[in-house]
Scaffold this active site. Structure first.
Site, PDB file in Angstrom:
ATOM      1  N   GLU A 123      66.937  35.258  37.827  1.00 50.50           N
ATOM      2  CA  GLU A 123      65.547  34.819  37.766  1.00 50.50           C
ATOM      3  C   GLU A 123      64.959  35.239  36.429  1.00 50.50           C
ATOM      4  OE1 GLU A 123      62.919  36.270  40.835  1.00 50.50           O
ATOM      5  OE2 GLU A 123      61.347  34.880  40.254  1.00 50.50           O
ATOM      6  N   GLY A 263      61.559  45.545  38.664  1.00 50.48           N
ATOM      7  CA  GLY A 263      61.751  46.474  39.771  1.00 50.48           C
ATOM      8  C   GLY A 263      63.000  46.192  40.590  1.00 50.48           C
ATOM      9  N   ALA A 264      63.165  44.933  40.985  1.00 52.96           N
ATOM     10  CA  ALA A 264      64.304  44.568  41.820  1.00 52.96           C
ATOM     11  C   ALA A 264      64.355  43.058  41.938  1.00 52.96           C
ATOM     12  CB  ALA A 264      64.181  45.190  43.207  1.00 52.96           C
ATOM     13  N   HIS A 299      59.663  44.454  49.974  1.00 51.69           N
ATOM     14  CA  HIS A 299      59.321  43.249  49.198  1.00 51.69           C
ATOM     15  C   HIS A 299      60.542  42.347  49.043  1.00 51.69           C
ATOM     16  CE1 HIS A 299      57.087  41.073  45.945  1.00 51.69           C
ATOM     17  NE2 HIS A 299      58.319  40.869  45.502  1.00 51.69           N
ATOM     18  N   GLU A 300      61.638  42.911  48.592  1.00 56.04           N
ATOM     19  CA  GLU A 300      62.834  42.075  48.359  1.00 56.04           C
ATOM     20  C   GLU A 300      63.376  41.544  49.675  1.00 56.04           C
ATOM     21  OE1 GLU A 300      62.948  41.338  45.367  1.00 56.04           O
ATOM     22  OE2 GLU A 300      61.825  43.048  44.590  1.00 56.04           O
ATOM     23  N   HIS A 303      61.373  38.587  50.848  1.00 55.75           N
ATOM     24  CA  HIS A 303      61.660  37.368  50.084  1.00 55.75           C
ATOM     25  C   HIS A 303      62.715  36.500  50.791  1.00 55.75           C
ATOM     26  CE1 HIS A 303      59.423  37.184  46.402  1.00 55.75           C
ATOM     27  NE2 HIS A 303      59.903  38.270  45.857  1.00 55.75           N
ATOM     28  N   GLU A 322      55.691  35.066  45.181  1.00 56.85           N
ATOM     29  CA  GLU A 322      55.365  36.450  44.819  1.00 56.85           C
ATOM     30  C   GLU A 322      54.049  36.927  45.436  1.00 56.85           C
ATOM     31  OE1 GLU A 322      57.527  38.281  43.926  1.00 56.85           O
ATOM     32  OE2 GLU A 322      59.007  37.030  42.912  1.00 56.85           O
TER      33      GLU A 322
HETATM   34  N1  TRP Z   1      61.670  38.213  41.906  1.00 55.35           N
HETATM   35  C1  TRP Z   1      61.603  39.571  41.462  1.00 55.35           C
HETATM   36  C2  TRP Z   1      60.621  40.241  42.397  1.00 55.35           C
HETATM   37  O1  TRP Z   1      60.940  40.557  43.470  1.00 55.35           O
HETATM   38  C3  TRP Z   1      61.139  39.685  40.046  1.00 55.35           C
HETATM   39  C4  TRP Z   1      62.186  39.900  39.007  1.00 55.35           C
HETATM   40  C5  TRP Z   1      63.208  40.754  39.065  1.00 55.35           C
HETATM   41  C6  TRP Z   1      62.262  39.308  37.741  1.00 55.35           C
HETATM   42  N2  TRP Z   1      63.901  40.737  37.898  1.00 55.35           N
HETATM   43  C7  TRP Z   1      63.351  39.855  37.075  1.00 55.35           C
HETATM   44  C8  TRP Z   1      61.506  38.366  37.077  1.00 55.35           C
HETATM   45  C9  TRP Z   1      63.690  39.499  35.784  1.00 55.35           C
HETATM   46  C10 TRP Z   1      61.853  37.987  35.784  1.00 55.35           C
HETATM   47  C11 TRP Z   1      62.939  38.554  35.141  1.00 55.35           C
HETATM   48  O2  TRP Z   1      59.466  40.360  42.164  1.00 55.35           O
HETATM   49 ZN    ZN Z   2      59.023  39.356  44.338  1.00 57.18          ZN
END
Ligand code: TRP
Ligand code: ZN
Length: 893
Positions: A123, A263-264, A299-300, A303, A322
């Site tokens: 992502e 973060g993750a 959070h993850e 998703h 998000e």
């Molecule tokens: N989707 C991730 C979240 O839980 C966000 C994210 C993680 C991200 N790594 C990234 C976005 C690197 C851009 C680039 O919020």
């Molecule tokens: Zn997210």
């Protein structure tokens, strides 16, 4: 770095994909510098177009074939990050083979090495650095992934889905093949390979299926996984109970890596985490760190439904997943902790940081309508303001209808890539409400201001509230329309007793709302009249925006007495706290304007003095330490700064410190007694009651240490802090004491403790991050020299985003005196770091530059100095699209 010049992409130009990529079968031959990636892609044309254009970045093309036939050089073109195939059949199998270099990948997008670990971050648009593909979220494919590697270096091979086969090759390499049964966009692809150990557990879903839970880490971190596992199981149960959502694969894996931009990441069945958001143990992690792990794990996990099963049509819809998922993780955290304080912390962050973004050159709507670099839009606005929008929807619908609307959304769009309109349409359908005006929350940038006046009329025993709303212009957006703003409210009498609300409607009808109601503002100006207030002898006190029911700045001409009554009596915890914040602002701001250096509480702050006296008197009996700690905390520098068009840096810091000092001195015995009362013999546990107790204790310690320069208290407070540092069994208390020692006016207080800390934790990267931050935030101008030295420290590395955030980020964002020193040296130093980072990690460079983009908020000398640094950055050759976009916006206004 992209070879093509940065160009804006517009939402209005969205076009549906012309090809479906139904399945992709990937094979990775992992090698640090020369990984071979082979893909077999099932392509199907959806219309007449037979020219297929795939994304691909920094790929060395080895071979291309259609249905097994290798392509001649004149049948394709690879340039400007695009592979163009001319005259393809209507349905075919495309075979591609490319080579990539994970070791040289310092941007941490695509496939890269973190220490000796292979991992991916796709992502938003990282998959194109791995293989040719339609790298856009509305192309969903079934993935299989075969990983081949040297078993010595990479004994563990992980990818999305379930393992379906494994074996060993003649040359000694081993392989594992994974299959993900759920079609997904390629941004959710992931692989991990390396020497990892795992802790395991199982979760039985509400329908009785058993799911394997695995957390994979490097061996030395195995003892730091228990909290993440506990949080994961709690999140899985919570999503079943609250949203009726069940997990869908037989295995759920989490991997912790040290080098990670964010973060993750919620990759299907294989979340990859910044180790800072997964690992926790009492010795090295603070309470805040434990809570962060809990919320990011949740959070993850959430998703999996809000993001993966139902995904985004395009990246303009980012807040669809998000904002919704943050709302869900906040609700989870509220259930796991004290809900009132949880809300206070969310709003504190929103009002200091997101409001600042909304008032800056990079302000943008929750759903932007154009961007250059999508990575720049993973912002507080998209995440946190986006969550506030979902919260307003949830409150407007009420819990039952909101749940039904979410059910409808998940069922109707399962397996699809959709838009914000699709989400809101479900809310409309269930509630039978027209939410077209509400949609403006997604389109309009900027923080709305709501001004309220009250008119009490004893003759008619009525009270009228007059509202005005306005949203300021933001770059590229003027003439904002009125929003639908829900104002949750109540009325109190002068003694603080709640009054029943009888609202007189335009029709003349009377609506009884009970003790709390929601006023829905829809116009620029609007009035609401309450009647039946015969019992009153003076104007009622309105308690407005309870629970922070809308992300707005609300003003009301409260008297200090009214604020004191709200603080003591309101039924809404958030508004009790916020009344205290308003009282503190009303007290501090005139002192800041007068640039006072000393405060006489009785004279300069009589109401605040009484409020603190009341809080501290009650403190002995309180059951709610979390709330008390929040109430006793002065507004932060950032929140005070947010109140000013032109931020008086030194005066804010000076007055905040003077107030802290005055309160410390006046109530010294109370702080000391309260501190001692919180000392506990219980073994450390990161649970809500203990966390509350420690936060109150360390707040008291903070006040005590305000007297570090006063001869008569000096020795005593030094000993208290030193004892806590020496004897505490957990990082929360140790770090609180160490920070206060290291930030004391006498720099020698911190010297030994800091050295002890480094000696003890030099092998532990996450813990050393805290050591860097503590030093970077020491509130004196000469800290710049310290951070310059720390850049050279053997434990520091510009290549590691956590280190960059801990040292450089903390300095620029949490050390106003040093960063904004009038010589401009802080700005120049930050710009140097941005320029260097731009060369190898554009995402991090673009985040780091943000403090400089806020130049309009400072006085002339600073403006000139900050702009000069932005211009210097802008003039660099090879500027990444990421940094270019931010710097250009900042200089355009
Ligand atoms: N989707 C991730 C979240 O839980 C966000 C994210 C993680 C991200 N790594 C990234 C976005 C690197 C851009 C680039 O919020
Ligand atoms: Zn997210």
């Amino acid at each position: 770095m992209s070879s093509s010049p940065a160009q804006a992409i517009y939402l209005r130009n969205y076009q549906a994909p012309e090809f479906a990529l139904d399945a992709i079968d990937l094979t990775f031959e992992l090698d640090p510098q020369a990984t071979k990636v082979s893909a077999e892609i099932q392509v199907r044309a959806l219309g007449e177009n037979r020219c297929l254009v795939l994304d691909g970045q920094d790929l060395t093309l080895l071979s291309l074939a259609i249905d097994g036939r290798p392509l001649d050089a004149d049948e394709y073109q690879y340039q400007n990050d695009q592979l163009t195939l001319l005259n393809v059949p209507s349905a075919f199998c495309l075979s591609t083979q490319v080579e990539i270099n994970p070791q040289a990948n310092s941007a941490l997008e695509g496939l890269y090495l973190s220490n000796a670990l292979y991992c991916t971050q796709c992502e938003a648009e990282g998959f194109r650095r791995i293989s040719f593909f339609l790298d856009r979220p509305d192309v969903l494919s079934r993935f299989t992934t075969k990983l081949i590697a040297d078993p010595q270096h990479a004994p563990i091979l992980l990818a999305n889905g379930n393992p379906i086969a494994q074996g060993t090759l003649a040359d000694g390499r081993h392989w594992v093949q994974w299959q993900d049964p759920f079609p997904k966009p390629c941004y959710l692809f992931a692989l991990v390979a390396g020497d990892l150990v795992c802790i395991q557990d199982t979760f039985v879903t509400q329908s009785g299926r058993s799911v394997d839970l695995q957390i994979w880490v490097e061996a030395e971190n195995q003892h730091k996984c228990a909290h993440a596992m506990r949080s994961l199981k709690a999140a899985m149960r919570w999503d079943e109970e609250v949203y009726g959502r069940e997990y869908d694969l037989d295995i759920y894996m989490i991997v912790a890596v040290n080098d990670f931009n964010m973060g993750a990441m919620e990759n299907k069945g294989l979340n990859i985490f910044n180790s800072a958001c997964a690992l926790a143990d009492p010795q090295t992690t603070t309470d805040l760190g434990f809570q962060r792990v809990e919320s990011v794990i949740a959070h993850e996990y959430f998703h999996n439904w809000s993001g993966n099963r139902v995904t985004c049509r395009d990246w303009f819809q980012l807040s669809l997943k998000e904002g919704f998922t943050v709302y869900r993780d906040q609700a989870f955290s509220a259930d796991m902790n004290f809900a009132g304080v949880q809300r206070i912390e969310e709003v504190t962050m929103l009002r200091s940081a997101q409001f600042a973004e909304d008032a800056s050159p990079t302000a943008h709507p929750v759903r932007p309508d154009h961007y250059m670099e999508i990575n720049n839009f993973y912002t507080l606005t998209v995440y946190e303001k986006g969550a506030e929008i979902v919260r307003m929807l949830a409150n407007l619908l009420g819990p039952q209808a909101f749940r039904q609307a979410c059910d409808l959304y998940f069922t109707r769009f399962d397996g699809q890539a959709v838009t914000v309109e699709d989400f809101v349409a479900c809310m409309e359908e269930i509630s039978q409400r027209d939410l077209s005006q509400f949609m403006r929350w997604y389109h309009q940038a900027g923080t709305p201001h709501v001004q309220v006046q009250g008119q009490y009329c004893p003759q008619t025993a009525s009270y009228r509230l007059d509202f005005q709303q306005a949203t300021p212009d933001t770059p590229g957006q003027t003439n904002k329309q009125p929003l639908l703003i829900p104002i949750t409210m109540g009325l109190l009498d002068a003694q603080g007793r709640p009054l029943p609300l009888k609202l007189k409607l335009a029709s003349g009808e009377i609506q009884a709302l009970g003790l709390q109601g929601v006023l829905e503002l829809t116009q620029a100006q609007q009035s609401f009249e309450f009647i039946g207030l015969e019992e009153l002898t003076e104007a009622p006190i309105p308690s407005l925006l309870r629970g922070f029911s809308a992300p707005v700045k609300l003003s009301f001409p409260y008297t200090p007495t009214q604020l004191a009554t709200l603080m003591a009596q309101d039924t809404d915890a958030f508004n009790r706290w916020d009344a205290g914040q308003r009282l503190a602002l009303d007290t501090l701001m005139p002192l800041i304007d007068a640039q006072v250096t000393q405060i006489d509480l009785a004279q300069d702050a009589p109401m605040l003095l009484e409020a603190y006296r009341a809080l501290l008197t009650e403190a002995e009996h309180t059951q709610d330490q979390a709330m008390l700690a929040s109430m006793l905390r002065l507004p932060s520098f950032a929140y005070l700064a947010e109140q000013y068009a032109c931020i008086p840096v030194e005066a804010i810091e000076q007055v905040r410190q003077a107030m802290r000092f005055a309160l410390a001195r006046t109530f010294y015995p109370q702080w000391k007694a309260l501190y001692q009362a919180q000392i506990s013999q219980q073994a450390y546990a990161p649970e809500a009651t203990q966390i509350a107790q420690r936060s109150l204790k360390n707040l008291c310690l903070d006040y005590l240490l305000a007297l570090a320069a006063v001869p008569e208290y000096q020795q005593e407070v030094y000993q208290i802090a030193l004892t806590q540092w020496r004897t505490s069994d957990n990082m929360t208390d140790a770090r609180a004491a160490l920070t206060l020692l290291a930030h004391a006016p006498d720099a020698s207080w911190g010297r030994d403790p800091l050295a002890e800390f480094a000696q003890r934790w030099q092998q532990d990267a996450l813990t050393m991050d805290q050591w860097f931050s503590i030093q970077a935030t020491r509130p004196y101008a000469d800290t710049l020299q310290q951070v310059q030295n720390l850049l050279q420290h053997p434990n520091f590395s510009l290549k590691n985003p956590n280190k960059v955030r801990a040292l450089i980020g903390a300095f620029a964002q949490q050390n106003p005196l040093a960063f904004h020193q009038i010589s401009g040296a802080g700005y120049a130093w930050l710009a140097d770091q941005v320029i260097e980072l731009n060369g190898f990690n554009p995402q991090i460079a673009a985040r780091l530059v943000i403090p400089l983009t806020r130049w309009q908020r400072y006085q002339d000398t600073r403006q000139t100095l900050m702009r000069a640094q932005l211009e210097r950055i802008q003039a660099q050759a090879n500027l990444s699209a990421d940094v270019y976009e931010i710097v250009t916006k900042a200089l355009q206004v």
